[in-house]
Design a protein around this motif. Structure first.
Motif, PDB file in Angstrom:
ATOM      1  N   ASN A 100     -43.397   3.790 -22.680  1.00 51.23           N
ATOM      2  CA  ASN A 100     -42.553   3.305 -23.791  1.00 51.23           C
ATOM      3  C   ASN A 100     -41.966   4.439 -24.632  1.00 51.23           C
ATOM      4  N   SER A 101     -41.964   5.651 -24.068  1.00 55.56           N
ATOM      5  CA  SER A 101     -41.413   6.796 -24.805  1.00 55.56           C
ATOM      6  C   SER A 101     -39.893   6.736 -24.829  1.00 55.56           C
ATOM      7  N   THR A 102     -39.317   7.256 -25.901  1.00 57.49           N
ATOM      8  CA  THR A 102     -37.845   7.321 -26.030  1.00 57.49           C
ATOM      9  C   THR A 102     -37.375   8.771 -26.094  1.00 57.49           C
ATOM     10  N   GLN A 103     -38.280   9.703 -25.744  1.00 56.40           N
ATOM     11  CA  GLN A 103     -37.940  11.117 -25.834  1.00 56.40           C
ATOM     12  C   GLN A 103     -37.627  11.679 -24.451  1.00 56.40           C
ATOM     13  N   SER A 104     -36.666  12.580 -24.403  1.00 51.72           N
ATOM     14  CA  SER A 104     -36.337  13.270 -23.160  1.00 51.72           C
ATOM     15  C   SER A 104     -35.482  14.478 -23.498  1.00 51.72           C
ATOM     16  N   ASP A 105     -35.759  15.585 -22.818  1.00 49.85           N
ATOM     17  CA  ASP A 105     -34.933  16.774 -22.973  1.00 49.85           C
ATOM     18  C   ASP A 105     -33.669  16.693 -22.142  1.00 49.85           C
ATOM     19  N   VAL A 106     -33.642  15.699 -21.256  1.00 53.35           N
ATOM     20  CA  VAL A 106     -32.456  15.498 -20.415  1.00 53.35           C
ATOM     21  C   VAL A 106     -31.649  14.362 -21.024  1.00 53.35           C
ATOM     22  N   ASN A 107     -30.585  14.693 -21.713  1.00 53.05           N
ATOM     23  CA  ASN A 107     -29.828  13.684 -22.468  1.00 53.05           C
ATOM     24  C   ASN A 107     -28.494  13.344 -21.819  1.00 53.05           C
ATOM     25  N   THR A 108     -28.338  13.736 -20.559  1.00 51.68           N
ATOM     26  CA  THR A 108     -27.043  13.550 -19.909  1.00 51.68           C
ATOM     27  C   THR A 108     -26.880  12.116 -19.417  1.00 51.68           C
ATOM     28  N   TRP A 109     -25.812  11.475 -19.858  1.00 54.56           N
ATOM     29  CA  TRP A 109     -25.420  10.172 -19.346  1.00 54.56           C
ATOM     30  C   TRP A 109     -24.084  10.337 -18.631  1.00 54.56           C
ATOM     31  N   LYS A 110     -23.972   9.740 -17.469  1.00 56.90           N
ATOM     32  CA  LYS A 110     -22.699   9.812 -16.759  1.00 56.90           C
ATOM     33  C   LYS A 110     -21.628   9.080 -17.530  1.00 56.90           C
ATOM     34  N   THR A 111     -21.985   7.932 -18.019  1.00 58.65           N
ATOM     35  CA  THR A 111     -21.106   7.155 -18.908  1.00 58.65           C
ATOM     36  C   THR A 111     -21.983   6.544 -19.992  1.00 58.65           C
ATOM     37  N   ASN A 112     -21.429   6.363 -21.176  1.00 59.68           N
ATOM     38  CA  ASN A 112     -22.196   5.731 -22.244  1.00 59.68           C
ATOM     39  C   ASN A 112     -22.497   4.279 -21.880  1.00 59.68           C
ATOM     40  N   PRO A 113     -23.740   3.840 -22.107  1.00 60.93           N
ATOM     41  CA  PRO A 113     -24.087   2.440 -21.777  1.00 60.93           C
ATOM     42  C   PRO A 113     -23.295   1.454 -22.631  1.00 60.93           C
ATOM     43  N   SER A 114     -23.198   0.234 -22.128  1.00 58.50           N
ATOM     44  CA  SER A 114     -22.449  -0.816 -22.830  1.00 58.50           C
ATOM     45  C   SER A 114     -23.092  -1.096 -24.183  1.00 58.50           C
ATOM     46  N   SER A 115     -22.261  -1.177 -25.205  1.00 55.49           N
ATOM     47  CA  SER A 115     -22.771  -1.428 -26.567  1.00 55.49           C
ATOM     48  C   SER A 115     -23.064  -2.911 -26.719  1.00 55.49           C
ATOM     49  N   THR A 116     -24.306  -3.288 -26.448  1.00 57.19           N
ATOM     50  CA  THR A 116     -24.702  -4.690 -26.517  1.00 57.19           C
ATOM     51  C   THR A 116     -26.154  -4.793 -26.942  1.00 57.19           C
ATOM     52  N   CYS A 117     -26.461  -5.958 -27.518  1.00 53.46           N
ATOM     53  CA  CYS A 117     -27.854  -6.239 -27.856  1.00 53.46           C
ATOM     54  C   CYS A 117     -28.368  -7.462 -27.103  1.00 53.46           C
ATOM     55  N   ALA A 118     -27.486  -8.134 -26.396  1.00 54.00           N
ATOM     56  CA  ALA A 118     -27.820  -9.445 -25.839  1.00 54.00           C
ATOM     57  C   ALA A 118     -28.351  -9.394 -24.415  1.00 54.00           C
ATOM     58  N   TYR A 119     -28.195  -8.257 -23.744  1.00 51.57           N
ATOM     59  CA  TYR A 119     -28.522  -8.242 -22.323  1.00 51.57           C
ATOM     60  C   TYR A 119     -29.654  -7.266 -22.017  1.00 51.57           C
ATOM     61  N   LEU A 120     -30.411  -7.609 -20.973  1.00 55.64           N
ATOM     62  CA  LEU A 120     -31.438  -6.710 -20.435  1.00 55.64           C
ATOM     63  C   LEU A 120     -30.749  -5.739 -19.482  1.00 55.64           C
ATOM     64  N   LEU A 121     -30.942  -4.446 -19.716  1.00 58.11           N
ATOM     65  CA  LEU A 121     -30.305  -3.425 -18.883  1.00 58.11           C
ATOM     66  C   LEU A 121     -31.349  -2.447 -18.353  1.00 58.11           C
ATOM     67  N   CYS A 122     -31.078  -1.885 -17.180  1.00 58.27           N
ATOM     68  CA  CYS A 122     -31.959  -0.895 -16.568  1.00 58.27           C
ATOM     69  C   CYS A 122     -31.152   0.333 -16.184  1.00 58.27           C
ATOM     70  N   GLY A 123     -31.865   1.448 -15.958  1.00 58.48           N
ATOM     71  CA  GLY A 123     -31.176   2.709 -15.739  1.00 58.48           C
ATOM     72  C   GLY A 123     -31.288   3.244 -14.326  1.00 58.48           C
ATOM     73  N   LEU A 124     -30.189   3.865 -13.877  1.00 59.93           N
ATOM     74  CA  LEU A 124     -30.111   4.519 -12.588  1.00 59.93           C
ATOM     75  C   LEU A 124     -29.892   6.018 -12.781  1.00 59.93           C
ATOM     76  N   LEU A 125     -30.361   6.808 -11.830  1.00 58.41           N
ATOM     77  CA  LEU A 125     -30.020   8.223 -11.781  1.00 58.41           C
ATOM     78  C   LEU A 125     -28.896   8.388 -10.771  1.00 58.41           C
ATOM     79  N   SER A 126     -27.765   8.935 -11.231  1.00 64.19           N
ATOM     80  CA  SER A 126     -26.615   9.156 -10.361  1.00 64.19           C
ATOM     81  C   SER A 126     -26.629  10.601  -9.876  1.00 64.19           C
ATOM     82  N   VAL A 127     -26.462  10.794  -8.557  1.00 63.20           N
ATOM     83  CA  VAL A 127     -26.477  12.146  -7.982  1.00 63.20           C
ATOM     84  C   VAL A 127     -25.257  12.346  -7.094  1.00 63.20           C
TER      85      VAL A 127
END
Length: 374
Positions: A100-127
Motif C-alpha cells: 500500500n506504499s505510494t512512494q517511488s523514486d521512479v516517477n516516469t509516466w508514459k501518459t498522465n492517468p485519466s483524471s477520475t475518481c469513479a473508476y478502478l484503474l490498474c497500472g502497466l509498465l510500458s517498454v
C-alpha cells in the motif's frame, strides 16, 4: 581466533546479501490484473518498482526472455474506485498493492492517468526494445479487466521451509541459491530439490515424487533410481551369482542348471555331489565333461523333457492297447461261434423229439429220451 571470527562474519554477510537479493519472473501468458495477482501468490507478488536499481533488474529480466513483441506488462500498481487521480503525487493517486506504499523514486509516466475518481484503474509498465536491451517508457493506466502479460517478484520475506526427508541423510545448501537443496542418502544416491513459487519442495525432473521417501530403503532386490522410484536390481549383471546361466526376476533371480529336470537351481548352480541322487549323477557322468550352459529358458527345457517322457510312455502304451483290443475281438468271435453251435444243436434235438412222438408214440419218445441220457 579473531581472524576466523572475521571470516565467518564476512561469509554470513555475503549469504545474507544473496538471500535478500530480489528475483523476478516474467510471464507472457495474458491474464487480468486480479488473476495475475493470484498467479504470483503465495511466494511472489505483482512487482513493485521502488527505485531505478530495481527497474534495471526488471528490464534485464524482460530482455532475457528474448521476446521483443510484448510491450506492456502488469505491475502491482492500482487505484481503487472512489480514489481520485492526483497529478501532483509521485504515483498520481495509485499505490503499490504489495504494501500500500505510494512512494517511488521512479516517477516516469508514459501518459498522465485519466483524471477520475469513479473508476478502478490498474497500472502497466510500458517498454520498448533496442539492439542493446529493453528500455522503460514509464507507467500506463488502464482498466483492470484487460488481459496482459505480467511480472512477479519473489517475496524475500517468505522462505521455503526445510525439506522433510525421512531416514538419515545429508543436505547441501548452496550459499548463493536459497531455493535449491541437494540430498545425499546413506546409499550415496543424490537428489536435487527445488522450491517452487508456492514454497513447496519438489524433485528436479520428477515433480510428483514424495520427497520425504527419497532416502528410505526399498524392498530387497530393489533400489531407488534418479527419479526417486524403486526399481528392480539385475543381480545377474551386477553380482554374477550363478556358475552357469542366470535369469533375472522381479526382486530376485534364478540360477539355470542343465542337470535338473526343470532347469532351475534352488541355490547355487554348482552340480550336487553329496547325497545318493548326486552320487548317481557323479557316477553316470564320471569321465564326461560338464554340460555346457543351457541356451534356452527353463520353460523350454521343461517342455523338451516332458515331450521326451511322453514319447517314451507312448511307445509302450500304444502296443499294449492294440493287443488288448485284438484279444477282446477274438473273445467276441469265439463266444459268437460257441453260441451258434449250441443253438443249432438245441434246434436239432427238438426236431427229433417231435418226429419220434409223431411216428412211434410215447414209447418212442421214451426211447429218444433214454438215448439222450446215454
Amino acid at each position: 581466533m579473531e581472524l576466523w571470527t572475521g571470516l565467518y562474519l564476512v561469509s554470513f554477510l555475503n549469504v545474507a546479501r544473496c538471500l535478500l537479493e530480489s528475483s523476478y519472473t516474467v510471464h507472457l501468458n495474458k491474464l487480468s490484473f486480479e488473476n495475475a495477482q493470484n498467479y504470483c501468490k503465495p511466494g511472489s507478488f505483482l512487482t513493485n518498482i521502488p527505485n531505478e536499481k530495481e527497474m534495471v533488474k526488471i528490464l534485464k529480466t524482460i530482455w532475457d526472455m528474448n521476446n521483443k513483441t510484448t510491450t506492456s506488462f502488469w505491475i502491482g500498481l492500482k487505484k481503487d474506485k472512489g480514489t481520485c487521480v492526483e497529478q501532483r503525487l509521485p504515483l498520481k493517486g495509485f499505490f503499490w498493492t504489495v504494501d500500500n506504499s505510494t512512494q517511488s523514486d521512479v516517477n516516469t509516466w508514459k501518459t498522465n492517468p485519466s483524471s477520475t475518481c469513479a473508476y478502478l484503474l490498474c497500472g502497466l509498465l510500458s517498454v520498448e526494445y533496442s539492439d542493446s536491451g529493453a528500455k522503460s517508457n514509464g507507467y500506463v493506466d488502464t482498466t483492470c479487466r484487460q488481459e496482459h502479460p505480467f511480472i512477479c517478484k519473489r517475496n524475500v520475506k517468505l522462505v521455503c521451509p526445510r525439506p522433510e526427508i525421512l531416514s538419515t541423510h545429508d543436505m547441501i545448501e548452496p550459499s548463493n541459491d536459497p531455493y535449491t537443496r541437494q540430498i545425499v542418502c546413506p546409499s550415496g544416491t543424490m537428489f536435487n530439490l527445488t522450491c517452487s513459487k508456492d514454497l513447496v519442495w519438489t524433485l528436479v525432473g520428477s515433480k510428483n515424487v514424495d520427497i520425504s521417501q527419497l532416502c528410505l530403503e526399498c524392498q530387497k532386490g530393489y533400489r531407488r533410481d534418479a527419479s526417486g522410484g524403486c526399481v528392480d536390481v539385475n543381480e545377474c549383471d551386477e553380482s554374477k551369482p550363478c556358475e552357469q546361466g542366470c535369469l533375472n526376476t522381479e526382486g530376485s533371480y534364478k540360477c539355470l542348471c542343465s542337470y535338473n529336470d526343470d532347469g532351475i537351481c534352488n541355490g547355487s548352480s554348482k552340480p550336487p555331489t553329496t547325497n545318493q541322487k548326486n552320487n548317481e549323477y557323479s557316477s553316470i557322468n564320471r569321465g564326461k565333461s560338464m554340460p555346457t550352459q543351457p541356451t534356452s529358458l527353463p520353460d523350454d527345457v521343461r517342455i523338451n523333457e516332458k515331450s521326451k517322457s511322453a514319447g517314451d510312455i507312448s511307445n509302450i502304451v500304444v502296443p499294449v492297447i492294440i493287443a488288448l483290443l485284438i484279444f477282446i475281438v477274438l473273445l467276441v468271435i469265439v463266444a459268437a461261434i460257441v453260441k451258434g453251435c449250441l443253438r443249432r444243436r438245441t434246434i436239432k434235438l427238438a426236431r427229433r423229439k417231435v418226429e419220434a412222438v409223431a411216428l412211434n408214440g410215447s414209447s418212442s419218445m421214451e426211447k429218444v429220451n433214454e438215448k439222450e441220457e446215454t
